[in-house]
Design a protein around this motif. Structure first.
Motif, PDB file in Angstrom:
ATOM      1  N   GLY A  20     -74.850  85.145   1.136  1.00  0.00           N
ATOM      2  CA  GLY A  20     -76.099  84.477   0.789  1.00  0.00           C
ATOM      3  C   GLY A  20     -76.392  83.222   1.573  1.00  0.00           C
ATOM      4  O   GLY A  20     -77.462  82.623   1.396  1.00  0.00           O
ATOM      5  N   GLY A  21     -75.475  82.797   2.429  1.00  0.00           N
ATOM      6  CA  GLY A  21     -75.771  81.672   3.314  1.00  0.00           C
ATOM      7  C   GLY A  21     -74.934  80.432   3.109  1.00  0.00           C
ATOM      8  O   GLY A  21     -75.097  79.457   3.860  1.00  0.00           O
ATOM      9  N   PHE A  22     -74.036  80.411   2.130  1.00  0.00           N
ATOM     10  CA  PHE A  22     -73.138  79.267   1.965  1.00  0.00           C
ATOM     11  C   PHE A  22     -71.953  79.444   2.908  1.00  0.00           C
ATOM     12  O   PHE A  22     -71.171  80.385   2.773  1.00  0.00           O
ATOM     13  CB  PHE A  22     -72.654  79.166   0.511  1.00  0.00           C
ATOM     14  N   GLU A  23     -71.811  78.518   3.850  1.00  0.00           N
ATOM     15  CA  GLU A  23     -70.813  78.694   4.906  1.00  0.00           C
ATOM     16  C   GLU A  23     -69.445  78.133   4.528  1.00  0.00           C
ATOM     17  O   GLU A  23     -68.436  78.507   5.139  1.00  0.00           O
ATOM     18  CB  GLU A  23     -71.311  78.054   6.204  1.00  0.00           C
ATOM     19  N   ARG A  24     -69.388  77.205   3.571  1.00  0.00           N
ATOM     20  CA  ARG A  24     -68.110  76.661   3.099  1.00  0.00           C
ATOM     21  C   ARG A  24     -68.203  76.572   1.575  1.00  0.00           C
ATOM     22  O   ARG A  24     -68.944  75.739   1.041  1.00  0.00           O
ATOM     23  CB  ARG A  24     -67.822  75.283   3.703  1.00  0.00           C
ATOM     24  N   VAL A  25     -67.436  77.407   0.895  1.00  0.00           N
ATOM     25  CA  VAL A  25     -67.568  77.504  -0.552  1.00  0.00           C
ATOM     26  C   VAL A  25     -66.179  77.704  -1.153  1.00  0.00           C
ATOM     27  O   VAL A  25     -65.274  78.262  -0.522  1.00  0.00           O
ATOM     28  CB  VAL A  25     -68.520  78.664  -0.923  1.00  0.00           C
ATOM     29  N   TYR A  26     -66.019  77.201  -2.384  1.00  0.00           N
ATOM     30  CA  TYR A  26     -64.749  77.401  -3.082  1.00  0.00           C
ATOM     31  C   TYR A  26     -64.998  77.381  -4.579  1.00  0.00           C
ATOM     32  O   TYR A  26     -66.057  76.959  -5.055  1.00  0.00           O
ATOM     33  CB  TYR A  26     -63.721  76.331  -2.701  1.00  0.00           C
ATOM     34  N   GLU A  27     -63.998  77.854  -5.311  1.00  0.00           N
ATOM     35  CA  GLU A  27     -63.989  77.708  -6.764  1.00  0.00           C
ATOM     36  C   GLU A  27     -62.553  77.499  -7.219  1.00  0.00           C
ATOM     37  O   GLU A  27     -61.642  78.215  -6.793  1.00  0.00           O
ATOM     38  CB  GLU A  27     -64.576  78.930  -7.467  1.00  0.00           C
ATOM     39  N   LEU A  28     -62.378  76.515  -8.080  1.00  0.00           N
ATOM     40  CA  LEU A  28     -61.083  76.246  -8.683  1.00  0.00           C
ATOM     41  C   LEU A  28     -61.218  76.539 -10.173  1.00  0.00           C
ATOM     42  O   LEU A  28     -62.014  75.882 -10.855  1.00  0.00           O
ATOM     43  CB  LEU A  28     -60.676  74.781  -8.454  1.00  0.00           C
TER      44      LEU A  28
END
Length: 503
Positions: A243-251
């Protein structure tokens, strides 16, 4: 125990009749105990400082000696002594009903009670900084006594079941969870400062995926929909990259319906990180920098000790292929085996177990690694280039047929992180997931299924991406020198206690 509780209930009623709670609405401490210890470290022995301070906490110990008494009060930051002098207390509260202010605090306050005190400061002749109490307030009357002893194997189960008691009596336990909180916040800050966005993904899913694991199953009543708890955040985070997010994370929390051990808990915490236009070599550098930073922030150094063994987390870390490590440990070169039967015979000749579910040369390679190599990887080691059969979501290796661009990080013999050059070819990904679905249909409860929505997202187009997952609980075990994963989870899952059988 019931007699002790009854005695404390009676004290609570007495306190209420005296207008002392026993459950207050609020109290305003002026300092923490640690702040007082630090600010007045220069106070000489036997001298007093005419300042007004207010502290609150739990009474841990109490000694009454005639017209003097000494309590130990502990708040979150640590302990401080209370100096209780009959003349001082009664001069400050001359109208207190019998047995007077001193008598009330020495007879109605027990170890375990939460109280607030006001007074000045005094350094005793023995050098103990103390609050010389002039007034006190019962904040919460404890109806249960604190444990007299809190050590040894006999108490381990109770420590997990009644973690609040463990935290009260064990500063080490509180420090473990303080370090855990610091590690999580340090990790988030490091990622945020480098342009990564944390975006939450669903916990309830109609198609679990992103890992080889058996899910917990549940049901949505209003929608009449069978659901599972997530076993990974991977597939939704990849949708975000599409979808276009180039740097993403989830903790966040992950749920896997598996056994319990010193290394495994069915509910655990992980962070998954995805970076567009990167591959698994970029993820290795990111892992080194991130974990070294977190260790420095939490421990003040990258040189730590785990269960008596010195560990150095300063980069660079060792990098070795799975094939090379297995050959070094067993003498077997799995690149020379053309059939499973050939590899199985060689393993049996070396005394290695050959599970039936390991149905290919690649799966047998992983078995040999787990049996002979994994436990020996004490210092941080990136194990590179896994068989494609064990890595359905990783990209095929650019130069080694049959392998994928994947690494796992091992420290003190435990997998701590897992990363890929992500598979972005939707056709190859479909073939891999269909193979997983076939294994699932054949009885492999941990195999993944086919997630059609994820495959459709890949068909829209996903940029080259590096992905990384880190187990927070195992990392905290390392940073706190904890032997069991239950020691770093505040409230680990336990079987219900069985009621005692009558004689």
């Amino acid at each position: 125990m019931s007699e002790l509780r009854q005695t404390r209930l009676e004290k609570a009623r007495t306190l209420a009749s005296l207008g002392q709670g026993p459950y207050a609405l609020r109290f305003a401490p002026s300092h923490s105990t640690a702040e007082l210890q630090q600010a007045h470290a220069d106070l000489p022995k036997g001298e007093e400082r005419d300042v007004v301070v207010a502290v609150a906490g739990r009474v841990m110990t109490r000694r009454v000696m005639g017209k003097l008494a000494f309590f130990t009060l502990a708040d979150e930051s640590g302990p401080i002594q209370l100096y209780l002098e009959k003349a001082t207390l009664e001069a400050a509260a001359p109208d207190a009903p019998p047995p007077g202010a001193f008598g009330q605090i020495t007879t109605l306050v027990d170890a375990g009670d939460l109280i607030g005190v006001e007074g000045s400061l005094r350094r005793t002749d023995r050098g103990e900084l103390s609050v010389k109490v002039k007034g006190w307030t019962m904040l919460s009357k404890s109806l249960q006594p604190l444990p007299d002893k809190w050590h040894g194997l006999a108490d381990v189960e109770k420590r997990y079941r009644q973690r609040y008691l463990d935290m009260i009596v064990s500063p080490h336990t509180r420090e473990t969870f303080r370090r855990r909180a610091l590690a999580v916040s340090a990790m988030r800050r490091w990622l945020d400062e480098r342009g990564f966005l944390e975006i939450e993904t669903p916990v309830l899913q109609s198609q679990p995926g992103g890992a080889d694991a058996r899910p917990f199953e549940t049901h949505h009543n209003a929608l009449d929909l069978p659901l599972t708890l997530r076993i990974a955040t991977e597939l939704h985070l990849k949708r975000l990259v599409v979808g276009g997010f180039e740097r993403v994370y989830e903790l966040g929390r992950i749920f896997r319906n598996e056994g319990v051990s010193t290394r495994h808990n069915p509910e655990f915490t992980s962070v998954e990180i995805y970076q567009a236009y990167a591959d698994y070599t970029d993820m290795m550098e990111l892992t080194e920098q991130l974990l070294a930073h977190v260790c420095q922030q939490v421990c003040g150094t990258t040189a730590i000790t785990y269960q008596g063994t010195a560990i150095e987390l300063a980069p660079p870390w060792r990098r070795a292929t799975m094939h090379a490590l297995v050959q070094q440990a067993t003498g077997l070169d799995f690149t020379t085996f053309s059939t499973r039967a050939e590899a199985a015979a060689a393993m049996e000749a070396c005394g290695l177990a050959v599970p039936e579910l390991a149905d290919s040369v690649g799966r047998l390679l992983v078995e040999a690694f787990e049996q002979k190599v994994e436990d020996t990887l004490i210092q941080p080691t990136f194990v590179l280039d896994y068989p494609v059969e064990n890595s359905p979501l990783a990209r095929a290796h650019r130069s080694k047929p049959g392998l994928v661009e994947r690494f796992e990080l091992f420290i003190v013999g435990r997998e701590t992180a897992n990363a890929f050059s992500e598979l972005i070819d939707p056709l190859d990904q479909r073939r891999r997931l269909e193979a997983q679905q076939a294994r699932k249909a054949a009885g492999d409860l941990e195999a993944q299924g086919v997630d059609e929505d994820f495959l459709q997202a890949l068909e829209v187009g996903m940029p080259p991406t590096g992905g990384l997952g880190i187990g927070i609980d195992r990392l905290v075990m390392l940073l706190t020198d904890s032997a069991s994963i239950r020691d770093v989870i505040a409230f680990p899952l336990l079987k219900p206690e069985q009621p005692e059988q009558g004689g």
